[in-house]
Design an enzyme around this catalytic site. Structure first.
Site, PDB file in Angstrom:
ATOM      1  CG  ASP A 172      -0.102  10.076   8.864  1.00 39.43           C
ATOM      2  OD1 ASP A 172      -0.035   8.932   9.279  1.00 39.43           O
ATOM      3  OD2 ASP A 172       0.055  10.422   7.410  1.00 39.43           O
ATOM      4  CG  HIS A 173      -2.785   6.596  10.033  1.00 41.78           C
ATOM      5  ND1 HIS A 173      -1.599   6.735   9.499  1.00 41.78           N
ATOM      6  CD2 HIS A 173      -3.127   5.147  10.013  1.00 41.78           C
ATOM      7  CE1 HIS A 173      -1.177   5.388   9.142  1.00 41.78           C
ATOM      8  NE2 HIS A 173      -2.238   4.561   9.257  1.00 41.78           N
ATOM      9  CG  HIS A 183      -6.272  -1.173   5.476  1.00 41.16           C
ATOM     10  ND1 HIS A 183      -7.616  -0.361   5.665  1.00 41.16           N
ATOM     11  CD2 HIS A 183      -5.294  -0.938   6.253  1.00 41.16           C
ATOM     12  CE1 HIS A 183      -6.845   0.356   6.502  1.00 41.16           C
ATOM     13  NE2 HIS A 183      -5.643   0.171   6.663  1.00 41.16           N
ATOM     14  CG  HIS A 222      -4.151   0.029  11.314  1.00 47.91           C
ATOM     15  ND1 HIS A 222      -4.890  -0.096  10.034  1.00 47.91           N
ATOM     16  CD2 HIS A 222      -3.693  -1.284  11.862  1.00 47.91           C
ATOM     17  CE1 HIS A 222      -5.061  -1.379   9.926  1.00 47.91           C
ATOM     18  NE2 HIS A 222      -4.553  -2.358  10.881  1.00 47.91           N
ATOM     19  CG  ASP A 226      -5.525   3.428   8.106  1.00 48.24           C
ATOM     20  OD1 ASP A 226      -5.184   2.626   9.079  1.00 48.24           O
ATOM     21  OD2 ASP A 226      -4.704   3.441   7.077  1.00 48.24           O
TER      22      ASP A 226
END
Length: 250
Positions: A231-232, A192, A234, A199
């Site tokens: 939960d995601h 990032h 990347h 994400d």
């Protein structure tokens, strides 16, 4: 995320792009006409094929960077080599074009239809990629590099979106400065910080996203089963391949 574009704007762009597609055959030589204002972002003035080089090739590479094949990436170096040709073929196949590996009027017209005037693909924006600050500063690279890295990743996502059936993809986090990254507890070497990390949440499933990303030039894929990623999913572009989503078979 799925921005609307007006009918008039699309019609105007398509009519302008048609000028690029016009060809005249003289004594067996095909001459492609130029159209300097065919597109608000970038206009190609010649067909591109293996062995050619230049800024127009680099611009093409940005837009087909999401079509390198499983586990591969193409260099954005302005040199039309075998990897670029293969990516062009896959792009052409994805949109039902003649898949000859030559970027000509049909390929360019499709690219014009896929890009907005700021050169982002139509389904993604700089604004949704950067919710940290307005100038892309404070990360691990210069603001201009972070913005460019984000652009390339957007085009990779656009290719992935197409492969998934043109479904919406939901971005929960993109570019972060060091301060923004620290505030959310991001890793000290997070992609990032470079602008290319993203994400994804929502649907398709996190495993489906991670599995599909392997075909679209992402060297950094982290998903369910990797610590902190249940939960995601990347995606990013590390120098070497770094994939880990154990719950998804990756």
């Amino acid at each position: 995320m799925n921005r609307r574009t007006t009918v008039l704007r699309r019609l105007g762009r398509a009519m302008a792009a048609c000028a690029l597609a016009a060809v005249t055959t003289l004594v067996g030589v095909t001459v492609t006409s130029s159209a300097a204002q065919a597109d608000g972002c970038y206009t190609w003035g010649r067909s591109l094929s293996s062995g050619m080089s230049g800024e127009d090739v680099r611009q093409l590479q940005i837009r087909v960077s999401g079509y390198p094949g499983y586990g591969a990436r193409i260099a954005i170096d302005g040199a039309f080599g075998p990897a670029t040709r293969s990516a062009v073929i896959r792009f052409q196949q994805a949109y039902g074009l003649s898949a000859d590996g030559i970027a000509g009027p049909q390929t360019f017209n499709q690219l014009y239809a896929l890009q907005d005037d700021d050169c982002t693909p139509v389904n993604f924006t700089y604004g949704e990629w950067n919710r940290c600050n307005g100038d892309w500063s404070g990360g691990a690279v210069s603001a201009s590099s972070a913005r460019f890295n984000a652009l390339v990743s957007m085009w990779k996502l656009q290719a992935m979106r197409r492969a998934l059936g043109s479904v919406p993809l939901y971005i929960s986090s993109g570019f972060r400065s060091y301060s923004c990254n620290s505030a959310v507890g991001g890793a000290s070497n997070s992609r990032h910080l470079y602008g290319d990390g993203v994400d994804l949440t929502g649907s398709p499933s996190f495993c489906r996203l991670a599995q599909q990303a392997r075909y679209h030039g992402f060297s950094n894929i982290l998903g369910p089963g990797y610590p902190g990623h249940d939960d995601h999913t990347h995606l990013g572009n590390t120098p070497s391949q770094s994939w880990s989503a154990p719950s998804c078979g990756i």
